[in-house]
Design a protein around this motif. Structure first.
Motif, PDB file in Angstrom:
ATOM      1  N   GLN A  69      57.215  49.715   3.338  1.00  0.00           N
ATOM      2  CA  GLN A  69      55.875  49.728   2.752  1.00  0.00           C
ATOM      3  C   GLN A  69      55.130  50.952   3.273  1.00  0.00           C
ATOM      4  O   GLN A  69      55.029  51.141   4.489  1.00  0.00           O
ATOM      5  N   PRO A  70      54.629  51.815   2.399  1.00  0.00           N
ATOM      6  CA  PRO A  70      53.912  53.006   2.885  1.00  0.00           C
ATOM      7  C   PRO A  70      52.649  52.622   3.637  1.00  0.00           C
ATOM      8  O   PRO A  70      51.990  51.624   3.308  1.00  0.00           O
ATOM      9  N   THR A  71      52.303  53.411   4.642  1.00  0.00           N
ATOM     10  CA  THR A  71      51.077  53.177   5.401  1.00  0.00           C
ATOM     11  C   THR A  71      49.856  53.565   4.577  1.00  0.00           C
ATOM     12  O   THR A  71      48.849  52.842   4.555  1.00  0.00           O
ATOM     13  N   SER A  72      49.934  54.699   3.898  1.00  0.00           N
ATOM     14  CA  SER A  72      48.847  55.145   3.022  1.00  0.00           C
ATOM     15  C   SER A  72      49.380  56.224   2.090  1.00  0.00           C
ATOM     16  O   SER A  72      50.485  56.734   2.276  1.00  0.00           O
ATOM     17  N   GLY A  73      48.571  56.574   1.107  1.00  0.00           N
ATOM     18  CA  GLY A  73      48.952  57.614   0.159  1.00  0.00           C
ATOM     19  C   GLY A  73      49.375  57.041  -1.180  1.00  0.00           C
ATOM     20  O   GLY A  73      49.454  55.821  -1.372  1.00  0.00           O
ATOM     21  N   GLU A  74      49.656  57.939  -2.114  1.00  0.00           N
ATOM     22  CA  GLU A  74      50.059  57.556  -3.471  1.00  0.00           C
ATOM     23  C   GLU A  74      51.524  57.882  -3.704  1.00  0.00           C
ATOM     24  O   GLU A  74      52.025  58.913  -3.239  1.00  0.00           O
ATOM     25  N   MET A  75      52.208  56.990  -4.449  1.00  0.00           N
ATOM     26  CA  MET A  75      53.571  57.235  -4.888  1.00  0.00           C
ATOM     27  C   MET A  75      53.600  56.953  -6.392  1.00  0.00           C
ATOM     28  O   MET A  75      53.757  55.809  -6.814  1.00  0.00           O
ATOM     29  N   LEU A  76      53.428  58.000  -7.173  1.00  0.00           N
ATOM     30  CA  LEU A  76      53.409  57.841  -8.625  1.00  0.00           C
ATOM     31  C   LEU A  76      54.829  57.934  -9.160  1.00  0.00           C
ATOM     32  O   LEU A  76      55.506  58.946  -8.981  1.00  0.00           O
ATOM     33  N   PHE A  77      55.265  56.865  -9.823  1.00  0.00           N
ATOM     34  CA  PHE A  77      56.572  56.854 -10.469  1.00  0.00           C
ATOM     35  C   PHE A  77      56.342  56.694 -11.969  1.00  0.00           C
ATOM     36  O   PHE A  77      55.851  55.663 -12.423  1.00  0.00           O
ATOM     37  N   ASP A  78      56.658  57.763 -12.708  1.00  0.00           N
ATOM     38  CA  ASP A  78      56.418  57.777 -14.150  1.00  0.00           C
ATOM     39  C   ASP A  78      54.971  57.415 -14.474  1.00  0.00           C
ATOM     40  O   ASP A  78      54.690  56.692 -15.425  1.00  0.00           O
ATOM     41  N   GLY A  79      54.053  57.918 -13.642  1.00  0.00           N
ATOM     42  CA  GLY A  79      52.624  57.748 -13.889  1.00  0.00           C
ATOM     43  C   GLY A  79      51.994  56.537 -13.250  1.00  0.00           C
ATOM     44  O   GLY A  79      50.769  56.402 -13.272  1.00  0.00           O
ATOM     45  N   THR A  80      52.775  55.619 -12.674  1.00  0.00           N
ATOM     46  CA  THR A  80      52.243  54.411 -12.058  1.00  0.00           C
ATOM     47  C   THR A  80      52.344  54.507 -10.546  1.00  0.00           C
ATOM     48  O   THR A  80      53.404  54.841 -10.014  1.00  0.00           O
ATOM     49  N   ASP A  81      51.254  54.217  -9.859  1.00  0.00           N
ATOM     50  CA  ASP A  81      51.262  54.230  -8.402  1.00  0.00           C
ATOM     51  C   ASP A  81      51.945  52.954  -7.916  1.00  0.00           C
ATOM     52  O   ASP A  81      51.385  51.849  -8.016  1.00  0.00           O
ATOM     53  N   ILE A  82      53.152  53.093  -7.374  1.00  0.00           N
ATOM     54  CA  ILE A  82      53.910  51.920  -6.943  1.00  0.00           C
ATOM     55  C   ILE A  82      53.656  51.573  -5.475  1.00  0.00           C
ATOM     56  O   ILE A  82      54.155  50.554  -4.992  1.00  0.00           O
ATOM     57  N   ALA A  83      52.861  52.385  -4.775  1.00  0.00           N
ATOM     58  CA  ALA A  83      52.617  52.134  -3.349  1.00  0.00           C
ATOM     59  C   ALA A  83      51.943  50.782  -3.099  1.00  0.00           C
ATOM     60  O   ALA A  83      52.356  50.049  -2.200  1.00  0.00           O
ATOM     61  N   PRO A  84      50.908  50.402  -3.864  1.00  0.00           N
ATOM     62  CA  PRO A  84      50.224  49.135  -3.567  1.00  0.00           C
ATOM     63  C   PRO A  84      50.798  47.919  -4.280  1.00  0.00           C
ATOM     64  O   PRO A  84      50.284  46.810  -4.106  1.00  0.00           O
ATOM     65  N   LEU A  85      51.852  48.081  -5.082  1.00  0.00           N
ATOM     66  CA  LEU A  85      52.332  46.976  -5.902  1.00  0.00           C
ATOM     67  C   LEU A  85      52.974  45.879  -5.066  1.00  0.00           C
ATOM     68  O   LEU A  85      53.646  46.140  -4.069  1.00  0.00           O
ATOM     69  N   SER A  86      52.763  44.637  -5.491  1.00  0.00           N
ATOM     70  CA  SER A  86      53.434  43.501  -4.863  1.00  0.00           C
ATOM     71  C   SER A  86      54.898  43.490  -5.303  1.00  0.00           C
ATOM     72  O   SER A  86      55.290  44.196  -6.237  1.00  0.00           O
ATOM     73  N   GLU A  87      55.703  42.675  -4.628  1.00  0.00           N
ATOM     74  CA  GLU A  87      57.122  42.597  -4.973  1.00  0.00           C
ATOM     75  C   GLU A  87      57.308  42.166  -6.423  1.00  0.00           C
ATOM     76  O   GLU A  87      58.206  42.644  -7.110  1.00  0.00           O
ATOM     77  N   ARG A  88      56.459  41.275  -6.902  1.00  0.00           N
ATOM     78  CA  ARG A  88      56.604  40.806  -8.278  1.00  0.00           C
ATOM     79  C   ARG A  88      56.305  41.915  -9.283  1.00  0.00           C
ATOM     80  O   ARG A  88      57.056  42.114 -10.236  1.00  0.00           O
ATOM     81  N   THR A  89      55.217  42.631  -9.081  1.00  0.00           N
ATOM     82  CA  THR A  89      54.857  43.693 -10.026  1.00  0.00           C
ATOM     83  C   THR A  89      55.743  44.920  -9.858  1.00  0.00           C
ATOM     84  O   THR A  89      55.855  45.738 -10.764  1.00  0.00           O
ATOM     85  N   LEU A  90      56.385  45.035  -8.695  1.00  0.00           N
ATOM     86  CA  LEU A  90      57.279  46.160  -8.465  1.00  0.00           C
ATOM     87  C   LEU A  90      58.642  45.958  -9.127  1.00  0.00           C
ATOM     88  O   LEU A  90      59.364  46.933  -9.379  1.00  0.00           O
TER      89      LEU A  90
END
Length: 334
Positions: A69-90
């Protein structure tokens, strides 16, 4: 030709680990493994990532694929920031990002047959029936140069190169967009490494894959990569095209890495000397430029101010106050 739109965009990405401390959790040391990474990976390209052991390459890969789990920052995958996503939405993104691990002996469950190892991602994603999954396994085995008869065997019955082929088959089973190759050839015999790299290139052409290729082998990364990023102590210090990085390396760390490549001619004179000392601890990162404690060009400015990763021309990025200056080429900082 690669699409210029990035598939992955990392912005100020951090991954820190908290260590030790007293019973109340105070005074805990912080290991800054990934410490502010900005990076784009374009669709269809192979982005090489190099650096010494301990610089954060593998941690970056595991954070990108959300094993950490990232500590902070953005991880955009195909335009969606997956850094804050829960396991279900990921979950929908998991099938689009896969990983080939460094050690083919440790990454495969010895109690499972090859058929079960490769079919497991399909079962988790609930794709197909047992029969169609088995047919898919046979197809994947052929694609990576193995026999369908191998499906009933166990991992311990194969050589290291064959095991890595099984790992690659498993990684592409779900037709991912991004495959992270975390030193996929370092545990293999030299005679097998070129075969595996050539196979990865063929699969990229056939399936339109995007690779993040992590390695410490500077000769191999030059062969396979479109662009190369150099990582030092949790940050990207240089990023350039394959050609530019080797023809005009602009960060002292990059120049030292290239100087460390063995040359089979003792009469060849190095343009720069290999670096001195050991990489500092990511728990106690030097002030200013992270490389200054090992850099022959370090000045008071380097100790006082951390250089930004800036474009020094033609999309060639470097995090050095003197990158692109004549002083860099002569080895004397202004």
């Amino acid at each position: 030709m690669t699409d210029t739109a990035p598939l992955v965009s990392l912005r100020n990405l951090h991954k820190h680990f908290h260590l030790g401390g007293n019973l109340l959790g105070r005074n805990r040391a912080v290991l800054r493994a990934v410490d502010g990474v900005d990076l784009d990976i374009r669709r269809g390209e192979t982005l090489g990532l190099v650096g010494e052991s301990g610089c954060g390459k593998s941690t970056l890969a595991r954070t990108l694929i959300r094993l950490y789990q990232p500590t902070s920052g953005e991880m955009l995958f195909d335009g969606t920031d997956i850094a804050p996503l829960s396991e279900r939405t990921l979950a929908p993104f998991r099938s689009r990002m896969q990983m080939i691990f460094q050690d083919p002996y440790a990454s495969l469950n010895g109690r499972m047959t090859v058929r079960d190892l490769i079919a497991e991602p399909l079962e988790i994603a609930r794709i197909g029936t047992p029969q169609t999954r088995t047919e898919r396994v046979f197809e994947l085995l052929k694609r990576v140069g193995l026999n369908p008869d191998h499906a009933t065997r166990f991992a311990h019955e194969f050589s290291g190169g064959q095991r890595q082929r099984i790992g690659i088959a498993r990684a592409i089973a779900l037709n991912p967009d991004l495959v992270i190759c975390d030193e996929p050839i370092s545990a293999l015999d030299v005679s097998i490494q070129a075969q595996v790299v050539n196979m990865l290139e063929d699969l990229q052409d056939e399936l339109g894959l995007t690779y993040l290729f992590i390695t410490h082998d500077l000769s191999m990364v030059r062969h396979i990569s479109d662009r190369i990023g150099v990582m030092y102590l949790g940050r990207i210090v240089e990023l350039a095209s394959n050609h530019d990085l080797y023809v005009r390396p602009s960060h002292p760390y990059t120049r030292a890495l290239l100087a460390s490549i063995p040359v089979p001619d003792p009469t060849v004179r190095r343009e720069s000397e290999p670096m001195r000392g050991e990489i500092p601890s990511p728990i106690d990162i030097p002030s200013g430029c992270r490389f200054r404690t090992r850099c022959p060009l370090a000045t008071e400015l380097c100790a006082a101010q951390e250089p930004p990763l800036r474009d020094i021309g033609g999309g060639h990025l470097a995090a050095c106050h003197y990158a692109g200056d004549t002083a860099m080429q002569t080895g004397q900082a202004a």
